[in-house]
Motif scaffolding. Structure first.
Motif, PDB file in Angstrom:
ATOM      1  N   LEU B  11       0.839  -1.203   0.000  1.00 44.56           N
ATOM      2  CA  LEU B  11       0.000   0.000   0.000  1.00 44.56           C
ATOM      3  C   LEU B  11       0.870   1.247   0.000  1.00 44.56           C
ATOM      4  CD1 LEU B  11      -2.827   1.337   0.281  1.00 44.56           C
ATOM      5  CD2 LEU B  11      -2.452   1.307   2.744  1.00 44.56           C
ATOM      6  N   GLY B  12       1.888   1.246   0.883  1.00 45.01           N
ATOM      7  CA  GLY B  12       2.764   2.418   0.980  1.00 45.01           C
ATOM      8  C   GLY B  12       3.428   2.718  -0.343  1.00 45.01           C
ATOM      9  N   PHE B  13       4.019   1.690  -0.954  1.00 46.02           N
ATOM     10  CA  PHE B  13       4.722   1.941  -2.211  1.00 46.02           C
ATOM     11  C   PHE B  13       3.737   2.284  -3.328  1.00 46.02           C
ATOM     12  CE2 PHE B  13       8.415  -0.232  -0.260  1.00 46.02           C
ATOM     13  CZ  PHE B  13       9.330   0.782  -0.517  1.00 46.02           C
ATOM     14  N   ALA B  14       2.536   1.670  -3.294  1.00 40.76           N
ATOM     15  CA  ALA B  14       1.546   1.984  -4.324  1.00 40.76           C
ATOM     16  C   ALA B  14       1.158   3.456  -4.237  1.00 40.76           C
ATOM     17  CB  ALA B  14       0.315   1.096  -4.161  1.00 40.76           C
ATOM     18  N   ALA B  18       1.802   6.103  -7.142  1.00 39.48           N
ATOM     19  CA  ALA B  18       0.686   6.814  -7.776  1.00 39.48           C
ATOM     20  C   ALA B  18       0.932   8.318  -7.723  1.00 39.48           C
ATOM     21  CB  ALA B  18      -0.621   6.453  -7.065  1.00 39.48           C
ATOM     22  N   GLY B  19       1.325   8.801  -6.536  1.00 41.28           N
ATOM     23  CA  GLY B  19       1.572  10.232  -6.391  1.00 41.28           C
ATOM     24  C   GLY B  19       2.694  10.696  -7.289  1.00 41.28           C
ATOM     25  N   LEU B  20       3.772   9.914  -7.324  1.00 42.72           N
ATOM     26  CA  LEU B  20       4.923  10.306  -8.140  1.00 42.72           C
ATOM     27  C   LEU B  20       4.579  10.269  -9.627  1.00 42.72           C
ATOM     28  CD1 LEU B  20       8.113   8.812  -6.474  1.00 42.72           C
ATOM     29  CD2 LEU B  20       7.367  11.177  -6.608  1.00 42.72           C
ATOM     30  N   ALA B  21       3.712   9.299 -10.019  1.00 41.90           N
ATOM     31  CA  ALA B  21       3.345   9.199 -11.428  1.00 41.90           C
ATOM     32  C   ALA B  21       2.650  10.483 -11.879  1.00 41.90           C
ATOM     33  CB  ALA B  21       2.444   7.987 -11.648  1.00 41.90           C
ATOM     34  N   VAL B  22       1.670  10.910 -11.088  1.00 43.38           N
ATOM     35  CA  VAL B  22       0.968  12.153 -11.437  1.00 43.38           C
ATOM     36  C   VAL B  22       1.954  13.319 -11.445  1.00 43.38           C
ATOM     37  CG1 VAL B  22      -0.849  13.732 -10.757  1.00 43.38           C
ATOM     38  CG2 VAL B  22      -1.185  11.282 -10.476  1.00 43.38           C
ATOM     39  N   PHE B  23       2.825  13.327 -10.442  1.00 40.40           N
ATOM     40  CA  PHE B  23       3.829  14.388 -10.345  1.00 40.40           C
ATOM     41  C   PHE B  23       4.699  14.431 -11.598  1.00 40.40           C
ATOM     42  CE2 PHE B  23       8.221  15.458  -9.183  1.00 40.40           C
ATOM     43  CZ  PHE B  23       8.049  16.767  -8.751  1.00 40.40           C
ATOM     44  N   LEU B  24       5.143  13.245 -12.040  1.00 38.27           N
ATOM     45  CA  LEU B  24       6.033  13.199 -13.206  1.00 38.27           C
ATOM     46  C   LEU B  24       5.306  13.647 -14.471  1.00 38.27           C
ATOM     47  CD1 LEU B  24       8.182  10.030 -12.569  1.00 38.27           C
ATOM     48  CD2 LEU B  24       8.872  12.425 -12.548  1.00 38.27           C
ATOM     49  N   PRO B 482      -0.361  18.929  -5.636  1.00 43.29           N
ATOM     50  CA  PRO B 482      -1.015  18.352  -4.441  1.00 43.29           C
ATOM     51  C   PRO B 482      -0.971  16.835  -4.421  1.00 43.29           C
ATOM     52  CG  PRO B 482      -2.575  19.604  -5.789  1.00 43.29           C
ATOM     53  CD  PRO B 482      -1.260  19.700  -6.475  1.00 43.29           C
ATOM     54  N   GLU B 483      -0.659  16.202  -5.559  1.00 41.29           N
ATOM     55  CA  GLU B 483      -0.554  14.742  -5.572  1.00 41.29           C
ATOM     56  C   GLU B 483       0.569  14.262  -4.663  1.00 41.29           C
ATOM     57  OE1 GLU B 483      -0.277  16.708  -8.128  1.00 41.29           O
ATOM     58  OE2 GLU B 483       1.579  16.386  -9.245  1.00 41.29           O
ATOM     59  N   LEU B 485       0.749  14.885  -1.709  1.00 41.88           N
ATOM     60  CA  LEU B 485       0.095  14.484  -0.451  1.00 41.88           C
ATOM     61  C   LEU B 485      -0.028  12.963  -0.395  1.00 41.88           C
ATOM     62  CD1 LEU B 485      -2.761  17.135  -0.202  1.00 41.88           C
ATOM     63  CD2 LEU B 485      -0.675  17.021   1.152  1.00 41.88           C
ATOM     64  N   ILE B 486      -0.331  12.360  -1.551  1.00 45.40           N
ATOM     65  CA  ILE B 486      -0.464  10.904  -1.617  1.00 45.40           C
ATOM     66  C   ILE B 486       0.895  10.261  -1.318  1.00 45.40           C
ATOM     67  CG2 ILE B 486      -1.158   8.980  -3.103  1.00 45.40           C
ATOM     68  CD1 ILE B 486      -3.469  10.670  -2.907  1.00 45.40           C
ATOM     69  N   VAL B 487       1.955  10.910  -1.828  1.00 41.47           N
ATOM     70  CA  VAL B 487       3.296  10.385  -1.570  1.00 41.47           C
ATOM     71  C   VAL B 487       3.585  10.432  -0.065  1.00 41.47           C
ATOM     72  CG1 VAL B 487       5.748  10.739  -2.005  1.00 41.47           C
ATOM     73  CG2 VAL B 487       4.106  11.084  -3.837  1.00 41.47           C
ATOM     74  N   LEU B 488       3.213  11.559   0.577  1.00 46.46           N
ATOM     75  CA  LEU B 488       3.441  11.679   2.020  1.00 46.46           C
ATOM     76  C   LEU B 488       2.650  10.609   2.776  1.00 46.46           C
ATOM     77  CD1 LEU B 488       3.345  15.544   2.572  1.00 46.46           C
ATOM     78  CD2 LEU B 488       5.320  14.040   2.480  1.00 46.46           C
ATOM     79  N   MET B 489       1.417  10.385   2.301  1.00 47.58           N
ATOM     80  CA  MET B 489       0.584   9.360   2.941  1.00 47.58           C
ATOM     81  C   MET B 489       1.279   8.003   2.843  1.00 47.58           C
ATOM     82  SD  MET B 489      -3.387   9.234   2.123  1.00 47.58           S
ATOM     83  CE  MET B 489      -4.317   7.769   2.356  1.00 47.58           C
ATOM     84  N   GLY B 490       1.807   7.698   1.657  1.00 47.85           N
ATOM     85  CA  GLY B 490       2.514   6.434   1.472  1.00 47.85           C
ATOM     86  C   GLY B 490       3.712   6.332   2.391  1.00 47.85           C
ATOM     87  N   LEU B 491       4.455   7.444   2.516  1.00 41.74           N
ATOM     88  CA  LEU B 491       5.620   7.456   3.404  1.00 41.74           C
ATOM     89  C   LEU B 491       5.195   7.148   4.837  1.00 41.74           C
ATOM     90  CD1 LEU B 491       7.758  10.514   2.246  1.00 41.74           C
ATOM     91  CD2 LEU B 491       8.399   8.113   2.227  1.00 41.74           C
TER      92      LEU B 491
END
Lengths: 326, 514
Positions: B11-14, B18-24, B482-483, B485-491
């Motif tokens: 879940l964390g890595f997903a 996901a966040g990084l994908a949108v970011f990229l 803002p995506e 935020l999802i990365v932070l959640m995963g972290l």
């Protein structure tokens, strides 16, 4: 730093994170936590299960109960007032006996009825409970501690902490009050922790403030090789508390009373990890072995026998004193 | 146990992925700038067409920049006058054409098209569809003479080149070399260029040569943005793809930046039924915020970029979110400090809230005011202890005292012209009150040292949280992306399953390490 990390890992030393995730969260169902967090409930559950507890003189929950305070505390030998949901010994008042219209506290101070009522009001309004929920104040028998630890205690009541994994006692430690800890046996307040050999009940080495020590800092009495009386009974009490609570990872705190023998003081669903220093070895390997040997169907007596075989699971650091900052 | 760990790790890595994908996507494809205040140059492009009506049906066709290309151009505008306009897309050439028509125009008429663009550079990739190798065709089927010349020329070029790439280089060199008369095939070339010796004709010949070898090539028309002025000449160049590489050949010298309008040998503008046709291309550069350009990107991708952002909110709400999105960064930092370092703080997220309050007071003033208020509050709290008040009224007294102390500070500071006094009013007084209460309990139950230690730990954590949350780069990144935020959640999910030792535990258990 990384070397220390690796060495501690190799020695099976467990950190707070691991305790929380792998043991407390995994083995202690939240719905049962009230059984240990509320000392009143613990008492009511433990007594019928054959675990002796200090006699309860009275419970104060509201102003109406408060009117009966004087009746509850009419014990010349003293008494103890504690918040039912207090943790880490917070809020406990130990009264030794009457003194000139008031009472004498274990700390040597004097308290009058008004002061006592104020403290009890604080307790029941939730000053010491988690999240400030309304609480109860328990008034109970003051333990007259066994002289066996008299020479290694400074005021206060020494107690024995046993860590119990799924009903198997895995680690034990004698906790001794010091001048610094103000008569309390809590390690983080400066109490002394002495490891106890599970098989024999004899004390091993000792620690204070996370450092190894050999003698009691106040009485200068050697701490090693003291036989704990009633050791079998203590182990059995600890093992039985599994059935009472349904919690897989608890700390069982027992006191030795001069007349009544071992009494269950309280249970703790998040026992501290300093016990590793007092025993000079990490918890992980012992816990792993106990986990492998554990079996839901085994009786408390059988589990005590398992406990006595655990000592070879983890390497013990040599008894030689190493200054921690060397 | 094991399953839970795996689930949490997945879940964390997903979440992070996901966040990084949108970011990229936003950073690499839509060119959202990665730091605040990044500037971009935007060119206003205008095509201005002028002609006289002849009182007979008129038809004016002009190429417009195709809208499906990955380069950004925006804010298209037409001035049609009384003319009817239709837009025609030619799928094969990817061209887009505007067709203006009118039955009986009279007098002078004006048509206009305007757009904004960032243009392209030589590193802008050619479309993938262009890269498919074309069939090998030999042109001039109808003209045996030209056909013969073409075969001789291409055969010779082929002989003198090693591969497709050197063939292309050679063809360009041969055909664009000024005819000094020395070339062995000058006759063939001039025969092939017969009647069309200009740049367009030569480019067309090179294109035909390349196509005959199966090399994808096309003529592109557009403007050089580097020539920005009131009147810009349309330019032609050749685009070809050889050896898995994009090439552009600019006969008039390579510009730093250019803007493609159409493909093919046809002229930019064609008209029937009008007199005195004249057109003018104007280019004007303007500096603008790069983020604005990215946010206005066209197409589905641009819309996606906008949907993951706060652009649609009213400005005041945007400002609120600008602050809100930084809080998770502070929270994540706090999780790290607690789980990995072993910081002890008063209350779980209290340091982050104090850190937010520091926004208004600035760091040093904030620390001073916080310490002062907590100190005063503690003094009062110890006095109240003697009065033996009940818990809730006592908390209320402390809270009121905190408000009074804050007000007194504000007034005193205002009188001595210290602006810092005014900022104090935003201190969260409930948080302060709870901090005072917690600290005094720890003070009594444990020790003064422990209380000060935890108070100090909270202050350090609050300062770190403040520094992170007010870092302009982090503020900008969190607001624009803002995506994350999802990365932070995963972290945080991953940190939630960290069972290793904390940094301070290394020190605590040092005695057990050998």
């Amino acid at each position: 730093m990384f070397k220390t990390f690796k060495a501690l890992r190799a020695n099976g030393v467990m950190g707070i994170n691991e305790r929380n995730v792998a043991y407390v969260a995994a083995l202690n169902p939240r719905k049962f936590l009230a059984r240990v967090d509320d000392k009143f409930l613990t008492k009511k559950l433990a007594e019928p299960a054959g675990i002796p507890v200090p006699e309860l003189y009275g419970v104060i929950e509201n102003a109406r109960d408060m009117k009966r305070l004087e009746e509850f505390i009419s014990h010349p030998d003293g008494f103890v007032i504690k918040p039912a949901q207090g943790s880490q010994g917070k809020g406990i008042i130990v009264v030794e006996g009457p003194l000139k219209g008031g009472w004498r506290l274990a700390s040597g101070k004097r308290i009058d009825l008004e002061g006592m009522k104020f403290q009890i009001n604080n307790m029941i309004s939730g000053m010491y409970s988690l999240g400030g929920q309304p609480d109860k104040a328990l008034i109970e028998y003051r333990v007259k501690f066994d002289d066996v630890f008299g020479k290694v205690s400074f005021r206060g009541v020494p107690d024995i902490r046993v860590i119990v994994l799924k009903g198997i006692p895995v680690f034990a430690m004698l906790r001794l009050p010091t001048a610094e800890s103000d008569g309390k046996a809590n390690l983080h307040k400066g109490g002394v922790g002495v490891g106890i050999d599970l098989a024999t009940g004899r004390t091993l080495q000792a620690m204070q403030h996370d450092h190894f020590i050999e003698i009691h800092p106040d009485t200068a009495h050697p701490l090693e090789d003291i036989q704990t009386p009633f050791w079998e009974d203590i182990l059995l009490m600890a093992a039985k508390s599994y059935e009472v609570t349904g919690l897989g990872y608890i700390g069982v705190d027992v006191v030795l009373d001069r007349e009544k023998g071992p009494l269950l003081l309280e249970l703790n669903a998040r026992p501290g990890i300093s016990i590793q220093i007092a025993n000079r070895r990490g918890l992980r390997f012992v816990l792993d072995k106990a986990m492998a040997l554990g079996d839901e169907k085994k009786s408390p007596e059988e589990r005590v026998e398992i406990a006595k075989t655990l000592s070879d699971a983890a390497p013990v650091k040599p008894a030689m004193i190493e200054p921690a900052d060397a | 146990m094991k399953i839970k760990i795996r689930q949490a790790v997945i879940l964390g890595f997903a979440l992070i992925a996901a966040g990084l994908a949108v970011f990229l996507v936003k950073a690499a494809l839509l060119h959202y700038p990665l730091s605040p205040g990044e500037r971009a140059t935007l060119w206003d492009f205008e095509l201005y067409i002028e002609f006289d009506g002849r009182n007979q049906p008129a038809r004016i066709e002009a190429f417009l920049p195709p809208s499906d290309v990955g380069r950004a151009f925006l804010q298209e505008a037409f001035y049609d006058g009384s003319f009817g306009r239709s837009l025609v897309a030619e799928s094969e050439t990817r061209n887009r054409k505007a067709v203006w028509t009118y039955r009986y125009p009279a007098n002078k008429k004006v048509l206009r098209y305007a757009a904004q663009t960032m243009g392209e550079t030589r590193s802008t990739p050619l479309p993938l569809s262009f890269r498919e190798a074309g069939a090998q065709v030999t042109p001039f089927e109808a003209d045996p003479v030209k056909r013969q010349a073409f075969i001789v020329l291409s055969g010779n070029l082929r002989q003198r080149s090693a591969d497709e790439r050197s063939f292309a280089d050679l063809a360009i060199a041969e055909i664009f070399e000024e005819s000094s008369g020395g070339e062995p095939y000058a006759d063939e070339i001039s025969a092939l260029l017969d009647g069309n010796p200009g740049v367009a004709g030569r480019l067309e010949l090179v294109r035909q040569l390349l196509n005959s070898q199966g090399i994808p090539a096309r003529i592109a028309g557009g403007v050089y943005l580097t020539e920005a002025s009131r009147r810009v000449e349309p330019r032609r160049w050749l685009e070809y793809y050889v050896d898995r590489e994009d090439f552009r050949f600019f006969p008039a010298g390579a510009p730093g930046r250019f803007f493609t309008i159409w493909y093919g040998p046809e002229p930019l503008l064609e008209a029937t039924g009008v007199d005195n046709l004249d057109f003018q291309i104007a280019l004007k550069s303007q500096e603008t915020a790069a983020s604005g350009v990215a946010e206005n990107a066209p197409g589905a991708l641009g819309a996606f970029g906008r949907s993951v952002g706060f652009g649609a909110l009213p400005l005041t709400t945007q400002l609120v979110y600008q602050v809100l999105v930084t809080i998770p960064v502070g929270i994540t930092l706090l999780v790290f400090l607690r789980q990995f370092i072993g910081f002890k703080t008063l209350g779980t997220f209290m340091p982050v809230l104090i850190g937010i309050a520091f926004r208004e007071t600035a760091l040093l003033n904030g620390i001073l005011l916080f310490s002062l208020l907590v100190g005063l509050g503690l003094a009062l709290r110890f006095y109240l202890e003697r009065l033996q008040l009940l818990l809730v009224p006592r908390l209320a007294v402390v809270l009121i005292f905190v408000v009074i102390a804050m007000a007194v500070f504000a007034v005193l500071m205002a009188e001595t012209n210290q602006a810092m006094g005014l900022s104090i009013s935003l201190f969260p007084m409930v948080i302060l009150t709870m901090t005072i209460e917690r600290m005094s309990i720890i003070w009594e139950e444990s020790s003064a040292g422990e209380a000060l230690k935890q108070g100090f730990g909270s202050l350090v954590a609050a300062s770190l949280a403040y520094l992170v949350m007010t870092n302009p780069q982090i503020e900008y990144l969190m607001y624009r992306f803002p995506e994350l935020l999802i990365v932070l959640m995963g972290l945080c999910v991953l940190m939630g399953r960290y069972t290793g030792l904390r940094l301070l535990e290394l020190w605590r258990f040092k005695a057990l390490a050998s």
